[in-house]
Design an enzyme around this catalytic site. Structure first.
Site, PDB file in Angstrom:
ATOM      1  N   GLY A  54       0.810  -1.215   0.000  1.00 33.69           N
ATOM      2  CA  GLY A  54       0.000   0.000   0.000  1.00 33.69           C
ATOM      3  C   GLY A  54       0.836   1.255   0.000  1.00 33.69           C
ATOM      4  N   HIS A  73       2.083   4.483  -5.131  1.00 32.13           N
ATOM      5  CA  HIS A  73       2.742   5.607  -5.805  1.00 32.13           C
ATOM      6  C   HIS A  73       3.039   5.218  -7.256  1.00 32.13           C
ATOM      7  CE1 HIS A  73       6.335   3.189  -5.227  1.00 32.13           C
ATOM      8  NE2 HIS A  73       6.250   3.278  -3.905  1.00 32.13           N
ATOM      9  N   HIS A 113       4.338   1.668  -7.987  1.00 30.58           N
ATOM     10  CA  HIS A 113       3.282   0.645  -8.016  1.00 30.58           C
ATOM     11  C   HIS A 113       2.454   0.779  -9.303  1.00 30.58           C
ATOM     12  CE1 HIS A 113       3.796   1.270  -3.502  1.00 30.58           C
ATOM     13  NE2 HIS A 113       4.053  -0.010  -3.640  1.00 30.58           N
ATOM     14  N   GLN A 125       7.808  -9.521   7.910  1.00 31.72           N
ATOM     15  CA  GLN A 125       9.024  -9.090   7.216  1.00 31.72           C
ATOM     16  C   GLN A 125       9.659  -7.859   7.858  1.00 31.72           C
ATOM     17  OE1 GLN A 125       6.762  -8.438   3.437  1.00 31.72           O
ATOM     18  NE2 GLN A 125       8.114  -6.679   3.200  1.00 31.72           N
ATOM     19  N   GLU A 174      11.987  -4.101  -9.857  1.00 33.19           N
ATOM     20  CA  GLU A 174      13.432  -4.309  -9.672  1.00 33.19           C
ATOM     21  C   GLU A 174      13.982  -3.363  -8.603  1.00 33.19           C
ATOM     22  OE1 GLU A 174      15.151  -3.981 -13.554  1.00 33.19           O
ATOM     23  OE2 GLU A 174      14.763  -6.106 -13.971  1.00 33.19           O
ATOM     24  N   LYS A 175      13.167  -2.434  -8.141  1.00 37.16           N
ATOM     25  CA  LYS A 175      13.565  -1.581  -7.017  1.00 37.16           C
ATOM     26  C   LYS A 175      14.036  -2.459  -5.850  1.00 37.16           C
ATOM     27  CE  LYS A 175      13.160   1.838  -3.880  1.00 37.16           C
ATOM     28  NZ  LYS A 175      13.170   1.082  -2.640  1.00 37.16           N
ATOM     29  N   ASP A 176      13.331  -3.586  -5.654  1.00 41.30           N
ATOM     30  CA  ASP A 176      13.708  -4.547  -4.611  1.00 41.30           C
ATOM     31  C   ASP A 176      14.312  -5.757  -5.329  1.00 41.30           C
ATOM     32  OD1 ASP A 176      12.302  -3.282  -2.100  1.00 41.30           O
ATOM     33  OD2 ASP A 176      10.872  -3.151  -3.738  1.00 41.30           O
ATOM     34  N   GLN A 180      14.742  -9.088  -3.489  1.00 35.35           N
ATOM     35  CA  GLN A 180      13.417  -9.679  -3.267  1.00 35.35           C
ATOM     36  C   GLN A 180      12.911 -10.350  -4.541  1.00 35.35           C
ATOM     37  OE1 GLN A 180      10.023  -7.658  -1.115  1.00 35.35           O
ATOM     38  NE2 GLN A 180       9.431  -7.138  -3.193  1.00 35.35           N
ATOM     39  N   SER A 231       9.648   5.514  -3.434  1.00 32.32           N
ATOM     40  CA  SER A 231       9.378   4.523  -2.395  1.00 32.32           C
ATOM     41  C   SER A 231       8.356   5.089  -1.408  1.00 32.32           C
ATOM     42  CB  SER A 231      10.681   4.212  -1.650  1.00 32.32           C
ATOM     43  OG  SER A 231      10.402   3.559  -0.432  1.00 32.32           O
TER      44      SER A 231
HETATM   45  P1  AMP Z   1       6.006  -2.314  -1.588  1.00 26.58           P
HETATM   46  O1  AMP Z   1       4.606  -1.793  -1.502  1.00 26.58           O
HETATM   47  O2  AMP Z   1       7.051  -1.329  -1.245  1.00 26.58           O
HETATM   48  O3  AMP Z   1       6.157  -3.653  -0.901  1.00 26.58           O
HETATM   49  O4  AMP Z   1       6.231  -2.632  -3.140  1.00 26.58           O
HETATM   50  C1  AMP Z   1       5.354  -3.430  -3.874  1.00 26.58           C
HETATM   51  C2  AMP Z   1       5.958  -3.685  -5.221  1.00 26.58           C
HETATM   52  O5  AMP Z   1       6.194  -2.442  -5.888  1.00 26.58           O
HETATM   53  C3  AMP Z   1       7.316  -4.412  -5.147  1.00 26.58           C
HETATM   54  O6  AMP Z   1       7.382  -5.365  -6.195  1.00 26.58           O
HETATM   55  C4  AMP Z   1       8.290  -3.277  -5.352  1.00 26.58           C
HETATM   56  O7  AMP Z   1       9.523  -3.701  -5.889  1.00 26.58           O
HETATM   57  C5  AMP Z   1       7.536  -2.400  -6.329  1.00 26.58           C
HETATM   58  N1  AMP Z   1       8.064  -1.042  -6.319  1.00 26.58           N
HETATM   59  C6  AMP Z   1       8.161  -0.219  -5.238  1.00 26.58           C
HETATM   60  N2  AMP Z   1       8.760   0.947  -5.593  1.00 26.58           N
HETATM   61  C7  AMP Z   1       9.049   0.847  -6.914  1.00 26.58           C
HETATM   62  C8  AMP Z   1       9.689   1.702  -7.860  1.00 26.58           C
HETATM   63  N3  AMP Z   1      10.157   2.902  -7.532  1.00 26.58           N
HETATM   64  N4  AMP Z   1       9.815   1.255  -9.132  1.00 26.58           N
HETATM   65  C9  AMP Z   1       9.364   0.028  -9.486  1.00 26.58           C
HETATM   66  N5  AMP Z   1       8.757  -0.817  -8.646  1.00 26.58           N
HETATM   67  C10 AMP Z   1       8.601  -0.430  -7.374  1.00 26.58           C
END
Ligand code: AMP
Length: 283
Positions: free
Chosen positions: A31, A34, A37, A61, A148-150, A153, A185
């Site tokens: 959630g 941004h 996502h 986590q 690929e930001k993570d 993961q 992020s």
């Molecule tokens: P999160 O909500 O932070 O757990 O992220 C959910 C998904 O969105 C994960 O697969 C992240 O790698 C991806 N994500 C988060 N920030 C970015 C970004 N700046 N660019 C691309 N993917 C992202």
């Protein structure tokens, strides 16, 4: 747009969509949605007939002392965001729906989870591997989209799916950055305006290493030194790690003679920033 808190209902709806011949793309998130996502949702929309998004801040986590309690949870804005993007299904389970009382089975991230962030966040990737396996059992989509930001993961999930034989295609999506280069992020909300300016040093440092690499530098230590200098120049001194690793195995490289990834994590104020960039191939 259909929203549910219930795992059985979610599984039933996804299964029905598939029975009706539709492809389902799944975007798991925590959630505070941004533009990063949004790029995953749009990739899913372009490749699948129906898009499912999960919004779940996964307690397993987060290590003790991390930001689980204060992680942003703007659920109404997130639902609006999904509606605007044409998302078909949203899954917003409470913790007890994901981990019913008495649940104790876990998935181990394995070798790929040992280095990089795994070294600094005990249990983090086991928590990620477990929640993603559980989510995949609830949302049996054909494809799932990860940023690929993570990068670590993403590689771990690719392996979990392969090793456990989960019938899910894992689709990587490129990092979305702000105009100055800072990777977008949910946690950037913790940064003050001054810290946000300093945070662009991560991207700057990786670009310098990339340029050196393009000029022929192959020694990982020299490339890393260059990045550390740039981070320090930008006032970033609380560095968890700066590494250059094999893009597949995530093992540190001494000499960059194959497809590699620069990976880094830096602490700045209340934020832990992570970023990465390919080296040696435009993958
Ligand atoms: P999160 O909500 O932070 O757990 O992220 C959910 C998904 O969105 C994960 O697969 C992240 O790698 C991806 N994500 C988060 N920030 C970015 C970004 N700046 N660019 C691309 N993917 C992202």
């Amino acid at each position: 747009m259909q929203t549910t808190l219930n795992a059985d209902e979610m599984r039933g709806v996804v299964t029905d969509r598939k029975k009706n011949g539709r492809t389902v793309g799944f975007v798991p998130t925590m959630g505070a949605l941004h533009v990063g996502h949004r790029s995953l949702i749009r990739a899913a929309t372009s490749q699948c007939d129906s898009v499912a998004v999960s919004i779940f801040v996964n307690p397993t986590q987060f290590s003790r002392g991390e930001d689980f309690d204060r992680y942003p949870r703007p659920i109404e804005a997130d639902l609006e965001f999904c509606r605007d993007e044409g998302v078909d299904l949203v899954f917003t389970p409470p913790v007890k729906e994901m981990y019913p009382e008495g649940t104790s089975a876990t998935v181990r991230a394995g070798e790929l989870g040992n280095g990089l962030c795994g070294r600094h966040r005990a249990g983090h990737f086991d928590g990620v591997a477990t929640v993603v396996a559980r989510l995949f059992a609830i949302v049996p989509a054909q494809k799932s989209f990860f940023g690929e930001k993570d990068y670590q993961q993403f590689k771990i999930i690719e392996h979990v799916v392969l090793e456990l034989g989960i019938p899910m295609e894992i689709v990587p999506c490129p990092i979305v950055r702000e105009p100055g280069g800072l990777a977008v992020s949910s946690r950037n909300a913790y940064l003050t305006p001054e810290q946000r300016q300093r945070a662009v040093s991560l991207f700057r440092a990786m670009r310098l290493a990339e340029k050196d690499f393009e000029s022929g530098e192959r020694c990982a230590n020299r490339l890393i030194e260059r990045m550390m200098d740039e981070l320090e120049r930008g006032g970033l001194t609380d560095i968890d790690y700066v590494s250059i690793v094999d893009a597949e195995t995530l093992s540190p490289l001494g000499f960059v003679d194959r497809s590699a990834r620069i990976c880094m994590a830096v602490r700045l104020g209340a934020c832990r920033l992570i970023d990465n960039m390919p080296l040696g191939s435009r993958d």
